[in-house]
Design an enzyme around this catalytic site. Structure first.
Site: not given
Ligand code: SAH
Length: 224
Positions: A68
């Site tokens: 993000s």
């Molecule tokens: N704060 C993180 C955000 C990553 S994007 C960063 O800055 O790196 C959001 C993440 O949520 C992705 O890695 C995706 O695989 C995960 N995601 C999506 N649906 C999900 C679920 N149901 N349970 C757990 N993770 C999930």
């Protein structure tokens, strides 16, 4: 990969610049800015994107996911302002960068990610920082993490069509959650608070864009 001293001095200047960019976006909470100074963001990202590691932008981390935008994560931190004794649940570990920031604010952080490879990578980066107060789970975060409930703070880093009720159930009395709710393209950031039996939902920020939350109580997994 990922070799060299962890707090590679090449990146210190970029990190300072990122903190200035975050301030320019109106986040001037000193504690939050200090946390950003303490986490080497590049170590949470694939080496191929290191030149962009300190841009205030979402960065691809593989598996169709992105880390993000840092200023948005700074907003989460300054808005929720977790206390040291508070228990935090994060949904969507992704790169683990926000996880690392949360691990600096509070003693106990629990984070769920559906993509195993990302969780493994995040663990490696957290280990590299010597972070010991984070538990990671590979699974569907839309059902929360029952074993460690209730949580004082829940941070959802992926966009949901609605607020998964399991997450509200797993909030402690006096607990609070930030979750992007809306379509797959655009969402509003909703602040959910639980006080006794009372649940309040307030939109605190409009027009944000997160990758979709895929799971039982969000968008169908595997469906485009
Ligand atoms: N704060 C993180 C955000 C990553 S994007 C960063 O800055 O790196 C959001 C993440 O949520 C992705 O890695 C995706 O695989 C995960 N995601 C999506 N649906 C999900 C679920 N149901 N349970 C757990 N993770 C999930």
């Amino acid at each position: 990969m990922g070799s060299g001293p962890l707090d590679d001095t090449r990146f210190v200047g970029y990190r300072r610049k990122l903190i200035e960019d975050i301030r320019a976006r109106g986040i001037d909470d000193l504690e939050t800015l200090q946390y950003f100074d303490m986490v080497p963001r590049h170590t949470f990202l694939p080496e191929g994107v290191w030149p962009r590691a300190y841009e205030d932008a979402p960065i691809p981390i593989g598996f169709g996911q992105t880390a993000s935008q840092p200023s948005l994560q700074a907003y989460y931190l300054s808005f929720l302002s977790p206390k040291r004794h508070e228990k935090i649940l994060e949904i969507g570990t992704g790169s683990g960068f926000l996880t690392a920031l949360l691990a600096l604010t509070s003693d106990r952080v629990y984070s769920v990610e559906r993509v195993r490879e990302l969780s493994v990578r995040a663990r490696r980066a957290l280990d590299g920082m010597g972070v010991k107060n984070v538990a990671l789970l590979v699974g569907d975060g839309t059902i929360g993490w029952r074993k460690y409930q209730p949580f004082d703070v829940i941070v959802v880093s992926a966009a949901s069509p609605s607020i998964p009720s399991a997450l509200v159930d797993q909030l402690a009395d006096g607990g609070r959650m930030l979750i992007p709710v809306g379509s797959k393209e655009s969402q509003e950031l909703v602040h959910v608070q639980k006080t006794g039996f009372l649940i309040s939902e307030d939109i605190v920020k409009g027009a944000v864009s997160f990758v979709p939350l895929l799971g039982r109580f969000a968008w169908a997994d595997g469906g485009g």
